[in-house]
Design a protein around this motif. Structure first.
Motif, PDB file in Angstrom:
ATOM      1  N   LEU A 143      28.682  46.748 -29.060  1.00  0.00           N
ATOM      2  CA  LEU A 143      28.117  46.742 -28.096  1.00  0.00           C
ATOM      3  C   LEU A 143      27.258  45.260 -27.794  1.00  0.00           C
ATOM      4  CD1 LEU A 143      24.927  49.648 -28.682  1.00  0.00           C
ATOM      5  CD2 LEU A 143      26.947  49.475 -27.411  1.00  0.00           C
ATOM      6  N   ILE A 144      27.109  44.415 -28.672  1.00  0.00           N
ATOM      7  CA  ILE A 144      26.790  42.938 -29.446  1.00  0.00           C
ATOM      8  C   ILE A 144      28.336  42.237 -28.238  1.00  0.00           C
ATOM      9  CG2 ILE A 144      26.267  41.226 -30.138  1.00  0.00           C
ATOM     10  CD1 ILE A 144      24.779  42.369 -32.544  1.00  0.00           C
ATOM     11  N   CYS A 145      29.214  43.261 -29.349  1.00  0.00           N
ATOM     12  CA  CYS A 145      30.969  42.183 -27.802  1.00  0.00           C
ATOM     13  C   CYS A 145      30.668  42.581 -27.021  1.00  0.00           C
ATOM     14  CB  CYS A 145      31.573  42.585 -28.634  1.00  0.00           C
ATOM     15  SG  CYS A 145      31.747  42.106 -30.439  1.00  0.00           S
ATOM     16  N   SER A 146      30.087  44.156 -26.105  1.00  0.00           N
ATOM     17  CA  SER A 146      30.658  44.076 -24.617  1.00  0.00           C
ATOM     18  C   SER A 146      29.444  43.346 -23.760  1.00  0.00           C
ATOM     19  CB  SER A 146      30.203  45.394 -24.877  1.00  0.00           C
ATOM     20  OG  SER A 146      31.246  46.436 -25.508  1.00  0.00           O
ATOM     21  N   VAL A 147      28.577  42.925 -24.948  1.00  0.00           N
ATOM     22  CA  VAL A 147      27.313  42.975 -23.456  1.00  0.00           C
ATOM     23  C   VAL A 147      27.124  41.077 -23.644  1.00  0.00           C
ATOM     24  CG1 VAL A 147      25.160  41.804 -23.344  1.00  0.00           C
ATOM     25  CG2 VAL A 147      25.343  44.655 -23.769  1.00  0.00           C
ATOM     26  N   THR A 148      27.702  40.475 -24.465  1.00  0.00           N
ATOM     27  CA  THR A 148      28.733  39.223 -24.516  1.00  0.00           C
ATOM     28  C   THR A 148      29.109  38.686 -23.645  1.00  0.00           C
ATOM     29  OG1 THR A 148      27.661  39.077 -27.057  1.00  0.00           O
ATOM     30  CG2 THR A 148      29.110  37.374 -26.195  1.00  0.00           C
ATOM     31  N   ALA A 149      30.417  39.905 -23.696  1.00  0.00           N
ATOM     32  CA  ALA A 149      31.683  39.463 -22.970  1.00  0.00           C
ATOM     33  C   ALA A 149      31.241  39.790 -21.614  1.00  0.00           C
ATOM     34  CB  ALA A 149      32.603  41.200 -23.340  1.00  0.00           C
ATOM     35  N   MET A 150      30.623  40.792 -20.667  1.00  0.00           N
ATOM     36  CA  MET A 150      29.775  41.235 -19.647  1.00  0.00           C
ATOM     37  C   MET A 150      29.348  39.544 -19.111  1.00  0.00           C
ATOM     38  SD  MET A 150      29.135  44.790 -19.954  1.00  0.00           S
ATOM     39  CE  MET A 150      28.479  45.435 -18.509  1.00  0.00           C
ATOM     40  N   ALA A 151      28.346  39.196 -20.441  1.00  0.00           N
ATOM     41  CA  ALA A 151      27.547  38.277 -19.547  1.00  0.00           C
ATOM     42  C   ALA A 151      28.701  37.103 -19.601  1.00  0.00           C
ATOM     43  CB  ALA A 151      26.800  37.545 -20.337  1.00  0.00           C
ATOM     44  N   PHE A 152      29.432  37.059 -20.137  1.00  0.00           N
ATOM     45  CA  PHE A 152      30.521  35.147 -20.263  1.00  0.00           C
ATOM     46  C   PHE A 152      31.114  36.048 -18.690  1.00  0.00           C
ATOM     47  CE2 PHE A 152      34.644  33.931 -20.656  1.00  0.00           C
ATOM     48  CZ  PHE A 152      33.746  32.269 -20.848  1.00  0.00           C
ATOM     49  N   SER A 153      32.038  37.103 -18.485  1.00  0.00           N
ATOM     50  CA  SER A 153      32.266  37.108 -17.106  1.00  0.00           C
ATOM     51  C   SER A 153      31.492  37.275 -16.175  1.00  0.00           C
ATOM     52  CB  SER A 153      32.528  39.174 -17.371  1.00  0.00           C
ATOM     53  OG  SER A 153      33.355  39.437 -16.412  1.00  0.00           O
ATOM     54  N   HIS A 155      28.756  35.327 -16.067  1.00  0.00           N
ATOM     55  CA  HIS A 155      28.992  33.757 -15.985  1.00  0.00           C
ATOM     56  C   HIS A 155      29.816  32.943 -15.215  1.00  0.00           C
ATOM     57  CE1 HIS A 155      27.512  29.607 -17.773  1.00  0.00           C
ATOM     58  NE2 HIS A 155      29.224  29.187 -17.765  1.00  0.00           N
ATOM     59  N   MET A 156      31.224  33.537 -15.860  1.00  0.00           N
ATOM     60  CA  MET A 156      32.425  32.951 -14.544  1.00  0.00           C
ATOM     61  C   MET A 156      32.068  33.167 -13.345  1.00  0.00           C
ATOM     62  SD  MET A 156      35.384  33.203 -17.576  1.00  0.00           S
ATOM     63  CE  MET A 156      35.997  34.999 -17.205  1.00  0.00           C
ATOM     64  N   VAL A 157      32.041  34.318 -12.832  1.00  0.00           N
ATOM     65  CA  VAL A 157      31.662  34.642 -12.017  1.00  0.00           C
ATOM     66  C   VAL A 157      30.680  33.526 -11.235  1.00  0.00           C
ATOM     67  CG1 VAL A 157      31.025  35.935 -10.058  1.00  0.00           C
ATOM     68  CG2 VAL A 157      32.283  37.075 -11.480  1.00  0.00           C
ATOM     69  N   LYS A 158      29.505  33.163 -11.614  1.00  0.00           N
ATOM     70  CA  LYS A 158      28.638  32.717 -11.475  1.00  0.00           C
ATOM     71  C   LYS A 158      28.841  31.279 -10.700  1.00  0.00           C
ATOM     72  CE  LYS A 158      24.260  35.439 -12.242  1.00  0.00           C
ATOM     73  NZ  LYS A 158      23.581  35.909 -13.273  1.00  0.00           N
ATOM     74  N   HIS A 159      30.143  30.520 -11.853  1.00  0.00           N
ATOM     75  CA  HIS A 159      30.181  29.344 -11.805  1.00  0.00           C
ATOM     76  C   HIS A 159      31.146  28.646 -11.776  1.00  0.00           C
ATOM     77  CE1 HIS A 159      26.447  30.157 -14.233  1.00  0.00           C
ATOM     78  NE2 HIS A 159      26.188  28.527 -13.856  1.00  0.00           N
ATOM     79  N   ARG A 160      32.131  30.185 -11.162  1.00  0.00           N
ATOM     80  CA  ARG A 160      33.623  30.007 -10.327  1.00  0.00           C
ATOM     81  C   ARG A 160      33.645  28.128  -9.581  1.00  0.00           C
ATOM     82  NH1 ARG A 160      30.967  32.996  -7.224  1.00  0.00           N
ATOM     83  NH2 ARG A 160      32.032  32.911  -5.107  1.00  0.00           N
ATOM     84  N   PHE A 161      33.022  28.075  -9.179  1.00  0.00           N
ATOM     85  CA  PHE A 161      32.882  26.344  -8.700  1.00  0.00           C
ATOM     86  C   PHE A 161      32.685  24.922  -8.952  1.00  0.00           C
ATOM     87  CE2 PHE A 161      32.568  29.375  -4.423  1.00  0.00           C
ATOM     88  CZ  PHE A 161      33.654  29.842  -4.646  1.00  0.00           C
ATOM     89  N   THR A 163      32.630  22.341 -11.336  1.00  0.00           N
ATOM     90  CA  THR A 163      33.941  21.328 -12.237  1.00  0.00           C
ATOM     91  C   THR A 163      33.070  20.616 -13.501  1.00  0.00           C
ATOM     92  OG1 THR A 163      33.255  19.524 -11.068  1.00  0.00           O
ATOM     93  CG2 THR A 163      34.761  21.292  -9.981  1.00  0.00           C
ATOM     94  N   ARG A 164      32.007  20.822 -13.922  1.00  0.00           N
ATOM     95  CA  ARG A 164      31.582  20.507 -14.968  1.00  0.00           C
ATOM     96  C   ARG A 164      32.215  20.637 -16.088  1.00  0.00           C
ATOM     97  NH1 ARG A 164      27.044  20.605 -17.906  1.00  0.00           N
ATOM     98  NH2 ARG A 164      26.479  23.269 -16.594  1.00  0.00           N
ATOM     99  N   LYS A 165      32.661  19.379 -17.027  1.00  0.00           N
ATOM    100  CA  LYS A 165      33.192  19.928 -18.328  1.00  0.00           C
ATOM    101  C   LYS A 165      33.127  20.665 -19.070  1.00  0.00           C
ATOM    102  CE  LYS A 165      35.102  17.278 -22.449  1.00  0.00           C
ATOM    103  NZ  LYS A 165      35.546  15.883 -23.349  1.00  0.00           N
ATOM    104  N   GLY A 166      31.250  20.778 -18.876  1.00  0.00           N
ATOM    105  CA  GLY A 166      30.513  21.555 -20.117  1.00  0.00           C
ATOM    106  C   GLY A 166      30.843  23.017 -19.554  1.00  0.00           C
ATOM    107  N   ALA A 167      30.762  23.428 -18.391  1.00  0.00           N
ATOM    108  CA  ALA A 167      29.946  24.345 -18.230  1.00  0.00           C
ATOM    109  C   ALA A 167      30.840  26.361 -18.094  1.00  0.00           C
ATOM    110  CB  ALA A 167      31.096  24.456 -16.067  1.00  0.00           C
ATOM    111  N   PHE A 168      32.174  25.871 -18.989  1.00  0.00           N
ATOM    112  CA  PHE A 168      33.103  26.651 -19.519  1.00  0.00           C
ATOM    113  C   PHE A 168      33.195  26.417 -20.638  1.00  0.00           C
ATOM    114  CE2 PHE A 168      34.041  27.464 -15.064  1.00  0.00           C
ATOM    115  CZ  PHE A 168      33.532  28.773 -14.951  1.00  0.00           C
ATOM    116  N   TYR A 169      33.429  25.369 -21.021  1.00  0.00           N
ATOM    117  CA  TYR A 169      33.036  25.644 -22.836  1.00  0.00           C
ATOM    118  C   TYR A 169      32.731  25.654 -23.827  1.00  0.00           C
ATOM    119  CZ  TYR A 169      35.056  23.237 -27.503  1.00  0.00           C
ATOM    120  OH  TYR A 169      35.001  22.801 -28.058  1.00  0.00           O
ATOM    121  N   GLU A 170      31.337  25.219 -23.699  1.00  0.00           N
ATOM    122  CA  GLU A 170      29.929  26.019 -24.320  1.00  0.00           C
ATOM    123  C   GLU A 170      29.923  27.116 -24.451  1.00  0.00           C
ATOM    124  OE1 GLU A 170      26.898  23.816 -23.457  1.00  0.00           O
ATOM    125  OE2 GLU A 170      27.804  21.801 -24.220  1.00  0.00           O
ATOM    126  N   PRO A 171      30.011  27.890 -23.195  1.00  0.00           N
ATOM    127  CA  PRO A 171      29.671  29.608 -23.404  1.00  0.00           C
ATOM    128  C   PRO A 171      30.655  30.338 -24.027  1.00  0.00           C
ATOM    129  CG  PRO A 171      29.364  28.430 -21.321  1.00  0.00           C
ATOM    130  CD  PRO A 171      29.851  27.442 -22.354  1.00  0.00           C
TER     131      PRO A 171
END
Length: 213
Positions: A143-153, A155-161, A163-171
């Motif tokens: 369940l934790i892996c599933s929620v983390t995966a969904m939250a990351f997915s 996050h990618m949709v919300k921040h797809r535009f 270009t800041r370096k840390g926008a995807f690396y840290e998450p």
């Protein structure tokens, strides 16, 4: 931000996802248990013959070699969360994560439902020693892996535009670290299944051999 504040923020941001995923999983458990009633008499007899052979094998100490058992168990668990990890990196994989959680619930619900339905309290006892212990770790990890995966997915949709370096690396690193920690926990589960579960099952199989024969 201290650790308690980070945890509170994490829970606040992901509580709805945890509730949603938990409902999907529980629905799968219920569906799996109901599926037992849909089996024909021939199907139930075939499964019972298989279980009878399994109980006899366990009673006689016919277990797989522990190293092979560990490798098989760990491979099965790690494949499950690696699939979730991969699906979390693609938006289209998000519904498939829910499908995996549902199927996991179906497998557990069917297994326990069949054992209890066919073997009554002795089936429940066997389920308690063969299914329940490891799933106390597997289910929360899943369940934790599933929620983390969904939250990351999401996050990618919300921040797809962005270009800041840390926008995807840290998450992404936090996401991958969660999967890695879950993998370590599942390695412990695999060790338990290889070394401890056979002993626990051997305690209860003598009373099941005669019932299933």
């Amino acid at each position: 931000m201290n650790r308690n504040q980070s945890l509170q923020l994490y829970v606040k941001e992901n509580l709805s996802l945890y509730l949603f995923v938990s409902v999907i999983f529980i629905t799968g458990v219920i569906f799996g248990a109901v599926m037992v009633n849909a089996l024909s008499l021939e199907q139930k007899q075939e499964i019972m013959r298989y279980l009878g052979n399994f109980f006899s094998s366990v009673d006689q100490g016919g277990f797989m070699e522990t190293n092979a058992s560990f490798q098989q168990s760990f491979a099965m668990h790690i494949k499950w969360i690696l699939i979730i990890w991969i699906l979390g990196m693609s938006v289209i994989g998000l519904p498939l994560i829910l499908v995996l959680d549902f199927l996991k619930g179906v497998l557990i619900g069917f297994t326990v439902g069949y054992l209890v339905g066919q073997l009554s309290w002795k089936g429940l006892l066997f389920a308690l020693v063969s299914v329940a212990p490891q799933n106390l770790i597997i289910i929360p990890a899943l369940l934790i892996c599933s929620v983390t995966a969904m939250a990351f997915s999401i996050h990618m949709v919300k921040h797809r535009f962005m270009t800041r370096k840390g926008a995807f690396y840290e998450p992404f690193m936090r996401y991958s670290a969660t999967i890695l920690v879950s993998g370590v926990l599942l390695a412990g589960v695999a060790l338990f299944e290889a070394h401890i579960s056979p002993v626990m099952m051997k305690w209860v199989t003598p009373m099941l051999v005669t019932m299933s024969s």
